[in-house]
Motif scaffolding. Structure first.
Motif, PDB file in Angstrom:
ATOM      1  N   THR A  75      30.486  41.721  42.279  1.00 29.36           N
ATOM      2  CA  THR A  75      29.677  40.745  43.022  1.00 29.36           C
ATOM      3  C   THR A  75      28.296  40.597  42.378  1.00 29.36           C
ATOM      4  O   THR A  75      27.767  39.484  42.282  1.00 29.36           O
ATOM      5  CB  THR A  75      29.556  41.166  44.506  1.00 29.36           C
ATOM      6  OG1 THR A  75      30.878  41.234  45.046  1.00 29.36           O
ATOM      7  CG2 THR A  75      28.740  40.178  45.302  1.00 29.36           C
ATOM      8  N   ASP A 192      34.578  34.980  44.210  1.00 28.40           N
ATOM      9  CA  ASP A 192      34.424  36.426  44.359  1.00 28.40           C
ATOM     10  C   ASP A 192      35.409  36.938  45.407  1.00 28.40           C
ATOM     11  O   ASP A 192      35.250  36.680  46.590  1.00 28.40           O
ATOM     12  CB  ASP A 192      32.979  36.752  44.768  1.00 28.40           C
ATOM     13  CG  ASP A 192      32.697  38.237  44.686  1.00 28.40           C
ATOM     14  OD1 ASP A 192      33.375  38.946  43.913  1.00 28.40           O
ATOM     15  OD2 ASP A 192      31.790  38.711  45.403  1.00 28.40           O
ATOM     16  N   GLU A 193      36.417  37.629  44.968  1.00 30.39           N
ATOM     17  CA  GLU A 193      37.482  38.170  45.821  1.00 30.39           C
ATOM     18  C   GLU A 193      37.985  37.130  46.834  1.00 30.39           C
ATOM     19  O   GLU A 193      37.911  37.347  48.048  1.00 30.39           O
ATOM     20  CB  GLU A 193      37.000  39.430  46.539  1.00 30.39           C
ATOM     21  CG  GLU A 193      36.446  40.452  45.553  1.00 30.39           C
ATOM     22  CD  GLU A 193      36.974  41.857  45.776  1.00 30.39           C
ATOM     23  OE1 GLU A 193      38.111  41.990  46.247  1.00 30.39           O
ATOM     24  OE2 GLU A 193      36.256  42.798  45.435  1.00 30.39           O
TER      25      GLU A 193
HETATM   26 MG   LIG Z   1      32.146  42.589  45.706  1.00 29.48          MG
END
Ligand SMILES: [Mg+2]
Ligand SMILES: Nc1ncnc2c1ncn2[C@@H]1O[C@H](COP(=O)(O)OP(=O)(O)O)[C@@H](O)[C@H]1O
Length: 328
Positions: A75, A192-193
């Protein structure tokens, strides 16, 4: 000379003189506080990125997977690339533009999904939410509406256009968040994910969407701690742990580099009894041939053959395992 001119011409025509994303030796520290005892706190420095995080993502529909366990620095990397954090050292470029010095230009080129569930109005429909964000981006009412409709179709929410956001499932919310990131049609997308917390079917829908966007030519940075997922959608993968890039390459090359083993299972029958011969190998074709001829020589009947490819998960455990030993 002619060759060089031709090459440059081709590069310009494709608009790909620069890479879509360049990250070079990124380093980021956070100051944090740790409680010691009842009241006292101690300052600690968290080395989120230790300077070795470098990679490139090319134009022309490349999906780059940044893979690592919790706290690896994924992140933080995405936030730096998306101009939300300033690196302490190293640099990053989006289509040749520095993320620190030309942050405004960069923001126009990128789309970002960081917290899929944040910022939507629960009483408004998915469609109305997108129109609202389109207006924030400066689109006229009619343009925002057209864009919202187009995006609802793109992410497969056309049947839920007019349902309030609060009734959307997690999977639908994840896809709406991707639609929102695409409002200004950015050529570079950071996810992000994007599948975290989703059920398997919704996660697959998100991956399918990523593949569709890749076909449209978008350069995509996709982070995940889910290994086979990355293997499924990414052209190239970087494994990051403890703020450092450990290994990088196409999923297949990573497996080869690590000499990961295929598992061959041959089910044989003898006098009505079933037995499974299991072998691990880096060379499945050769091993299979040997196992089959051995079995035939022993008069066994082969009823089933299975070859399991080595998973990225194994690569991951191996790499992180080695790295873990070095660090601790
Ligand atoms: Mg993360
Ligand atoms: N704002 C912050 N303050 C202090 N530490 C942070 C902050 N953001 C992230 N970290 C720390 O930096 C490390 C990397 O975090 P992060 O990039 O979120 O990892 P990942 O996304 O791979 O799980 C972790 O140890 C995390 O606790």
């Amino acid at each position: 000379m002619i060759g060089k001119t031709l090459l440059l011409g081709l590069l310009h025509r494709g608009g790909c003189v620069n890479d879509a994303i360049v990250a070079s030796n990124l380093r980021k520290r956070f100051i944090s506080y740790e409680r010691i005892g009842f009241i006292r706190r101690r300052k600690i420095i968290v080395e989120a990125l230790r300077g070795g995080v470098s990679f490139r993502v090319r134009w022309g529909g490349e999906v780059y997977g940044l893979l690592g366990p919790n706290g690896a620095g994924k992140t933080t990397t995405v936030k730096i690339l998306a101009t939300l954090l300033i690196p302490d050292d190293g640099y990053a470029l989006i289509d040749g533009h520095d993320v620190v010095k030309e942050a405004n230009v960069v923001r126009g080129i990128i789309g970002l999904v960081l917290y899929p569930d944040k910022g939507f109005y629960s009483r408004l429909s998915g469609y109305e939410n997108l129109v609202y964000f389109g207006r924030l981006y400066g689109l006229s009412k009619s343009m925002a509406e057209a864009r919202a409709r187009e995006l609802m179709n793109l992410v497969g929410l056309e049947n839920a256009m007019n349902r309030p956001y609060e009734e959307y499932s997690l999977g639908m919310r994840a896809r709406l968040a991707i639609a929102r990131a695409l409002i200004h049609d950015p050529p570079v997308l950071f996810l992000d994910e994007p599948t975290i917390g989703l059920d398997p079917i919704s996660a697959r829908e998100v991956r399918e969407l990523v593949r569709r966007l890749r076909k449209e030519g978008k350069a995509i940075l996709f982070t995940s701690h889910n290994l086979w997922e990355v293997e499924e959608v990414c052209d190239r993968v970087g494994i990051i742990n403890n703020g450092k890039m450990i290994i990088e390459g196409p999923p297949r090359d990573i497996k080869d580099m690590l000499g990961l083993k295929y598992v061959i299972e041959v089910e044989v029958q003898l006098n009505g009894r079933v037995e499974t011969i299991r072998e691990e190998t880096v060379n499945p074709a050769e091993t299979l041939r040997r196992v089959i001829s051995d079995a035939e020589a022993r008069g066994l009947r082969i009823s089933r053959i299975r070859i399991n490819e080595p998973s990225l998960e194994e690569a991951f455990v191996r790499v992180i395992g080695d790295e873990g030993k070095q660090v601790r």
